[in-house]
Structures are given as structure tokens and as C-alpha cells.
Enzyme design. Structure first.
Site, PDB file in Angstrom:
ATOM      1  N   LYS A 118     -39.660  15.040  48.050  1.00 61.35           N
ATOM      2  CA  LYS A 118     -40.610  16.028  47.427  1.00 61.35           C
ATOM      3  C   LYS A 118     -42.248  15.490  47.470  1.00 61.35           C
ATOM      4  O   LYS A 118     -42.520  14.079  46.988  1.00 61.35           O
ATOM      5  CB  LYS A 118     -40.143  16.263  45.834  1.00 61.35           C
ATOM      6  CG  LYS A 118     -40.914  17.446  45.146  1.00 61.35           C
ATOM      7  CD  LYS A 118     -40.337  17.934  43.970  1.00 61.35           C
ATOM      8  CE  LYS A 118     -41.149  18.981  43.454  1.00 61.35           C
ATOM      9  NZ  LYS A 118     -41.721  20.145  44.211  1.00 61.35           N
ATOM     10  N   ALA A 160     -43.834  32.106  42.335  1.00 60.77           N
ATOM     11  CA  ALA A 160     -43.008  31.120  41.395  1.00 60.77           C
ATOM     12  C   ALA A 160     -42.626  29.674  41.470  1.00 60.77           C
ATOM     13  O   ALA A 160     -42.131  29.455  42.762  1.00 60.77           O
ATOM     14  CB  ALA A 160     -41.615  32.031  41.240  1.00 60.77           C
ATOM     15  N   SER A 161     -42.852  28.914  40.709  1.00 55.92           N
ATOM     16  CA  SER A 161     -42.509  27.569  40.730  1.00 55.92           C
ATOM     17  C   SER A 161     -40.893  27.289  40.794  1.00 55.92           C
ATOM     18  O   SER A 161     -40.789  26.135  41.487  1.00 55.92           O
ATOM     19  CB  SER A 161     -43.156  26.707  39.852  1.00 55.92           C
ATOM     20  OG  SER A 161     -42.879  26.933  38.491  1.00 55.92           O
ATOM     21  N   ASN A 162     -40.449  28.186  40.251  1.00 63.24           N
ATOM     22  CA  ASN A 162     -38.573  28.307  40.382  1.00 63.24           C
ATOM     23  C   ASN A 162     -38.253  29.481  40.462  1.00 63.24           C
ATOM     24  O   ASN A 162     -38.550  30.369  39.520  1.00 63.24           O
ATOM     25  CB  ASN A 162     -38.551  27.271  39.082  1.00 63.24           C
ATOM     26  CG  ASN A 162     -37.142  26.790  39.331  1.00 63.24           C
ATOM     27  OD1 ASN A 162     -36.261  27.676  39.610  1.00 63.24           O
ATOM     28  ND2 ASN A 162     -36.850  25.558  39.083  1.00 63.24           N
ATOM     29  N   HIS A 221     -35.989  14.880  41.483  1.00 68.37           N
ATOM     30  CA  HIS A 221     -35.850  15.506  42.916  1.00 68.37           C
ATOM     31  C   HIS A 221     -35.679  14.717  43.976  1.00 68.37           C
ATOM     32  O   HIS A 221     -36.142  13.604  43.763  1.00 68.37           O
ATOM     33  CB  HIS A 221     -37.159  16.245  43.062  1.00 68.37           C
ATOM     34  CG  HIS A 221     -37.509  17.669  42.240  1.00 68.37           C
ATOM     35  ND1 HIS A 221     -37.761  17.609  41.126  1.00 68.37           N
ATOM     36  CD2 HIS A 221     -36.876  18.817  42.600  1.00 68.37           C
ATOM     37  CE1 HIS A 221     -37.834  19.024  40.339  1.00 68.37           C
ATOM     38  NE2 HIS A 221     -37.348  19.978  41.394  1.00 68.37           N
ATOM     39  N   GLY A 276     -42.714  30.194  47.159  1.00 66.94           N
ATOM     40  CA  GLY A 276     -42.167  29.360  46.237  1.00 66.94           C
ATOM     41  C   GLY A 276     -42.781  27.863  46.214  1.00 66.94           C
ATOM     42  O   GLY A 276     -42.442  26.993  45.485  1.00 66.94           O
ATOM     43  N   THR A 277     -43.994  28.121  46.979  1.00 65.82           N
ATOM     44  CA  THR A 277     -44.826  26.672  47.155  1.00 65.82           C
ATOM     45  C   THR A 277     -45.568  26.253  46.084  1.00 65.82           C
ATOM     46  O   THR A 277     -45.894  26.814  45.493  1.00 65.82           O
ATOM     47  CB  THR A 277     -45.585  26.777  48.670  1.00 65.82           C
ATOM     48  OG1 THR A 277     -44.873  27.196  49.620  1.00 65.82           O
ATOM     49  CG2 THR A 277     -46.253  25.479  48.885  1.00 65.82           C
ATOM     50  N   MET A 307     -36.146  24.371  52.384  1.00 65.76           N
ATOM     51  CA  MET A 307     -35.996  25.601  51.505  1.00 65.76           C
ATOM     52  C   MET A 307     -35.669  26.656  52.799  1.00 65.76           C
ATOM     53  O   MET A 307     -35.144  27.669  52.565  1.00 65.76           O
ATOM     54  CB  MET A 307     -37.008  25.761  50.720  1.00 65.76           C
ATOM     55  CG  MET A 307     -36.959  25.396  49.296  1.00 65.76           C
ATOM     56  SD  MET A 307     -35.345  25.938  48.671  1.00 65.76           S
ATOM     57  CE  MET A 307     -35.497  27.726  48.768  1.00 65.76           C
ATOM     58  N   ALA A 350     -39.778  27.700  58.231  1.00 64.79           N
ATOM     59  CA  ALA A 350     -38.342  28.296  58.366  1.00 64.79           C
ATOM     60  C   ALA A 350     -37.332  26.979  58.784  1.00 64.79           C
ATOM     61  O   ALA A 350     -36.303  27.179  58.470  1.00 64.79           O
ATOM     62  CB  ALA A 350     -38.167  29.187  59.643  1.00 64.79           C
ATOM     63  N   GLY A 392     -37.722  23.844  57.305  1.00 64.91           N
ATOM     64  CA  GLY A 392     -37.936  23.059  56.101  1.00 64.91           C
ATOM     65  C   GLY A 392     -36.584  23.224  55.388  1.00 64.91           C
ATOM     66  O   GLY A 392     -35.845  23.861  55.544  1.00 64.91           O
TER      67      GLY A 392
HETATM   68  P1  NAD Z   1     -40.019  20.806  53.293  1.00 64.92           P
HETATM   69  O1  NAD Z   1     -41.168  19.811  53.665  1.00 64.92           O
HETATM   70  O2  NAD Z   1     -38.803  20.460  53.692  1.00 64.92           O
HETATM   71  O3  NAD Z   1     -40.453  21.892  54.197  1.00 64.92           O
HETATM   72  C1  NAD Z   1     -41.520  22.601  54.370  1.00 64.92           C
HETATM   73  C2  NAD Z   1     -41.777  23.202  55.580  1.00 64.92           C
HETATM   74  O4  NAD Z   1     -43.088  23.926  55.909  1.00 64.92           O
HETATM   75  C3  NAD Z   1     -41.423  22.267  56.760  1.00 64.92           C
HETATM   76  O5  NAD Z   1     -40.704  22.691  57.944  1.00 64.92           O
HETATM   77  C4  NAD Z   1     -42.980  22.073  57.431  1.00 64.92           C
HETATM   78  O6  NAD Z   1     -42.977  21.723  58.925  1.00 64.92           O
HETATM   79  C5  NAD Z   1     -43.319  23.619  57.219  1.00 64.92           C
HETATM   80  N1  NAD Z   1     -44.747  23.917  57.109  1.00 64.92           N
HETATM   81  C6  NAD Z   1     -45.835  23.350  56.829  1.00 64.92           C
HETATM   82  N2  NAD Z   1     -46.935  23.642  57.031  1.00 64.92           N
HETATM   83  C7  NAD Z   1     -46.784  24.781  57.714  1.00 64.92           C
HETATM   84  C8  NAD Z   1     -47.371  25.775  58.386  1.00 64.92           C
HETATM   85  N3  NAD Z   1     -48.812  25.993  58.394  1.00 64.92           N
HETATM   86  N4  NAD Z   1     -46.647  26.727  59.107  1.00 64.92           N
HETATM   87  C9  NAD Z   1     -45.491  26.602  59.412  1.00 64.92           C
HETATM   88  N5  NAD Z   1     -44.664  25.890  58.579  1.00 64.92           N
HETATM   89  C10 NAD Z   1     -45.031  24.828  57.896  1.00 64.92           C
HETATM   90  O7  NAD Z   1     -40.132  21.368  51.988  1.00 64.92           O
HETATM   91  P2  NAD Z   1     -39.036  22.070  51.069  1.00 64.92           P
HETATM   92  O8  NAD Z   1     -38.473  21.217  50.246  1.00 64.92           O
HETATM   93  O9  NAD Z   1     -38.559  23.102  51.833  1.00 64.92           O
HETATM   94  O10 NAD Z   1     -40.215  22.700  50.158  1.00 64.92           O
HETATM   95  C11 NAD Z   1     -41.260  23.527  50.320  1.00 64.92           C
HETATM   96  C12 NAD Z   1     -42.335  23.958  48.986  1.00 64.92           C
HETATM   97  O11 NAD Z   1     -41.181  24.729  48.284  1.00 64.92           O
HETATM   98  C13 NAD Z   1     -42.478  22.781  48.239  1.00 64.92           C
HETATM   99  O12 NAD Z   1     -43.737  23.142  47.716  1.00 64.92           O
HETATM  100  C14 NAD Z   1     -41.536  22.783  47.128  1.00 64.92           C
HETATM  101  O13 NAD Z   1     -41.845  22.011  45.922  1.00 64.92           O
HETATM  102  C15 NAD Z   1     -41.182  24.328  46.862  1.00 64.92           C
HETATM  103  N6  NAD Z   1     -39.952  24.476  46.461  1.00 64.92           N
HETATM  104  C16 NAD Z   1     -39.918  25.660  45.480  1.00 64.92           C
HETATM  105  C17 NAD Z   1     -38.728  26.008  44.924  1.00 64.92           C
HETATM  106  C18 NAD Z   1     -38.882  27.218  44.060  1.00 64.92           C
HETATM  107  O14 NAD Z   1     -37.894  27.910  43.313  1.00 64.92           O
HETATM  108  N7  NAD Z   1     -39.920  27.914  43.925  1.00 64.92           N
HETATM  109  C19 NAD Z   1     -37.592  25.603  45.412  1.00 64.92           C
HETATM  110  C20 NAD Z   1     -37.679  24.458  45.894  1.00 64.92           C
HETATM  111  C21 NAD Z   1     -38.744  24.151  46.730  1.00 64.92           C
END
Ligand code: NAD
Length: 270
Positions: free
Chosen positions: A163, A127-129, A159, A103-104, A25, A21, A23
Site C-alpha cells: 500500500k 469513495a475511499s472505501n 494494510h 476508489g483510488t 483491486m 485492471a 492491479g
Molecule cells: P495496485 O498497485 O495493485 O494496482 C494499481 C494498478 O493500476 C496497477 O496495475 C498499475 O499498473 C495500474 N496503473 C497505474 N497507473 C495506471 C495508468 N495510468 N493506467 C492504467 N493503469 C495504471 O494497487 P491496488 O491495491 O489495486 O489499489 C489501487 C488503489 O485503490 C489504491 O489507491 C488503493 O488505496 C485503492 N483501494 C481502494 C479501495 C476502496 O474500497 N476504495 C479498496 C482497495 C484499494
């Protein structure tokens, strides 16, 4: 396993749990969800240390996830964390009967297998996106490759500097589309990740280039060139809100469905 799917009241808002929450995204997911009358965030977790509230939503430590699922009874969980964490959350959701949207990106084969196993117990959508535009880009790319199989193909994705995975999950998906749409099975292009030194382009290869800089939300460009002409298919996400909106649409669509593995395209086509 507890079955919570029947607790979805179609007349009321979607009760949502959010992971990752704080992060990049996660924050946008919370900002988008609190603006939507059809969503009610019933908990948000992040890896410790816990932080201040985001968008007025209290952030709980990740270790409280199991207890929060039992106590707050979400209709779905939306996850943007890291590959290992996402799979662990999916396993808990499978045990507790809660639909799971993630989305991870950057999951390896074993992690994807575990996510698939979770989908035997609950609906799972990975979904990757979550952009609708990227879904259309994927279709345009398949059409272009079918019609122009002999053209050189290069893919560039850009990106933000934080990332972790490269190439991006979206690029992996676009590459899979390229390979399955390519008409000659024996001529599936070899992927070449970057070039250095004496590295002329070999016939049939596909170049993949990952650029990391600044705060760019996400750009994907596919270049097809041949016959003294070129086509560039390009998508730029202006804001992470596009992904958050897609993930929330997916959660609303997924809640109450049968266990199984679902695709974001089904949400778009609904
Ligand atoms: P980020 O590093 O900013 O955020 C990830 C968050 O998850 C961090 O706050 C981290 O502390 C937290 N986290 C990690 N392990 C955790 C756990 N065990 N419990 C709770 N929180 C935990 O990354 P981001 O830029 O927000 O991206 C997150 C993921 O989403 C990446 O894999 C990225 O590639 C993906 N992403 C997907 C889309 C999509 O459309 N599918 C879009 C953007 C990003």
C-alpha cells in the site's frame, strides 16, 4: 462533450470500462464483474506493458483508453489505479460524457479539485472505501464521539505491504468524521502520527498508526478509552471482493445520472 448517459438501457447489462485492471483491486473487479449478469466488461486497461487476459478479459494498454471509450461506449468506468492516473481518466471521462467511479486513494488537494471539476460534466463517485460495513463503522464512530467527547482516541489501520498512501484513505475519512462529530469546536483533537521517544499522550490528541505487512486487505480499529473503560470499534475486510462489489454497485447506480459529485452512502441508502 458527448452525452452517453442516454445510451444506458435499463433492461440490458451495465457496459463497464475498468482501469488498473491487472492491479490487486483491478483483478478482483474483473473477477466480480464477469460473475455478475448485470455487468458486461467492454474493455479493461492497464499501464503498459500489457499483460495476459484476466478472467478471460483482454487487457489493453492505458494509452488506448480514449479510443476505447469512443469505440466501446461504456455506461461507466471503474477505476482503482494511482492518484495521478485516476484524475487523468476522470478528465477523459468528463470530455467523453462517461460516468466515473473511483476508489483510488492518496489524492492531494489539487487532484481532488480536478476530480471535482470533472463532476461538473459527468457523474463522479469517489469513495475511499467501498465496504458497506465501513460506512456503518463511520456512523457508529460519530455516535461514540458525540456521546463520549472526553475519551482518548487512537486509530490503528493495517494494510498489505504494497500500500502506497499512509494513513489509508479510509482513515482520513474516519478522522474527518471524528472531527466533525466532536462537540467542542475549539477542542478538535490534534492528530499525532505514531510516537517515538519521550512522547506521553497529550490531552485531546488523537493517535494515528499505520501498520504495513503481508497481504492484509484492510483493517481499521478505533479505540476510545476513559472512565476506566474502553470501546474498540473494528472493521476487517476478509477479501478485496467486498470493495469490488461495492464499486460495481456504485457504477450501476451512477450510470445515467446527472453530472455531479456523489457519495457511496447514497448507493447504500438507495
Ligand atoms: P495496485 O498497485 O495493485 O494496482 C494499481 C494498478 O493500476 C496497477 O496495475 C498499475 O499498473 C495500474 N496503473 C497505474 N497507473 C495506471 C495508468 N495510468 N493506467 C492504467 N493503469 C495504471 O494497487 P491496488 O491495491 O489495486 O489499489 C489501487 C488503489 O485503490 C489504491 O489507491 C488503493 O488505496 C485503492 N483501494 C481502494 C479501495 C476502496 O474500497 N476504495 C479498496 C482497495 C484499494
Amino acid at each position: 462533450m458527448t452525452d452517453r448517459s442516454s445510451s444506458l438501457d435499463s433492461a440490458g447489462p451495465l457496459r463497464l470500462g475498468v482501469t488498473g485492471a491487472t492491479g490487486r483491486m483491478g483483478r478482483v473487479v474483473l473477477a466480480t464483474a464477469v460473475e455478475r449478469p448485470d455487468c458486461d466488461v467492454v474493455f479493461a486497461v492497464n499501464r503498459s506493458p500489457a499483460s495476459d487476459a484476466v478472467e478471460g478479459v483482454e487487457i489493453e494498454p492505458a494509452v488506448a483508453f480514449d479510443a476505447l471509450i469512443a469505440d466501446r461506449e461504456p455506461h461507466a468506468v471503474v477505476d482503482f489505479t494511482g492518484a495521478g492516473a485516476a484524475v487523468d481518466y476522470a478528465v477523459t471521462c468528463a470530455e467523453e460524457g462517461v460516468p466515473f467511479v473511483t476508489g483510488t486513494t492518496g489524492m492531494d488537494e489539487t487532484q481532488l479539485d480536478r476530480l471535482c471539476e470533472a463532476s461538473e460534466s459527468v457523474p463522479v463517485l469517489h469513495a475511499s472505501n467501498f465496504s458497506r460495513g465501513v460506512a456503518v463503522l463511520d456512523e457508529l464512530l460519530a455516535e461514540a464521539v458525540r456521546r463520549l467527547p472526553d475519551y482518548d482516541i487512537e486509530l490503528v489501520e493495517t494494510h498489505h505491504s504494497g500500500k502506497r498512501d499512509a494513513p489509508s484513505g479510509t482513515t482520513t475519512r474516519l478522522l474527518a468524521t471524528l472531527e466533525s462529530a466532536h462537540p467542542g469546536e475549539d477542542e478538535i483533537p490534534d492528530r499525532v502520527h505514531g510516537r517515538e521517544g519521550d512522547a506521553p499522550r497529550e490531552p485531546g490528541e488523537i493517535g494515528v498508526h499505520s501498520v504495513r505487512a503481508g497481504a492484509i486487505a484492510g483493517e481499521h480499529e478505533i479505540l476510545l478509552a476513559g472512565n476506566h473503560e474502553e470501546i474498540r470499534l473494528c472493521h476487517r475486510a476478509g477479501d478485496r471482493g467486498v470493495f469490488a462489489a461495492g464499486a460495481l454497485d456504485a457504477a450501476a447506480w451512477l450510470a445515467g445520472r446527472d453530472p455531479g459529485w456523489y457519495d457511496f452512502r447514497e448507493v447504500i441508502d438507495a
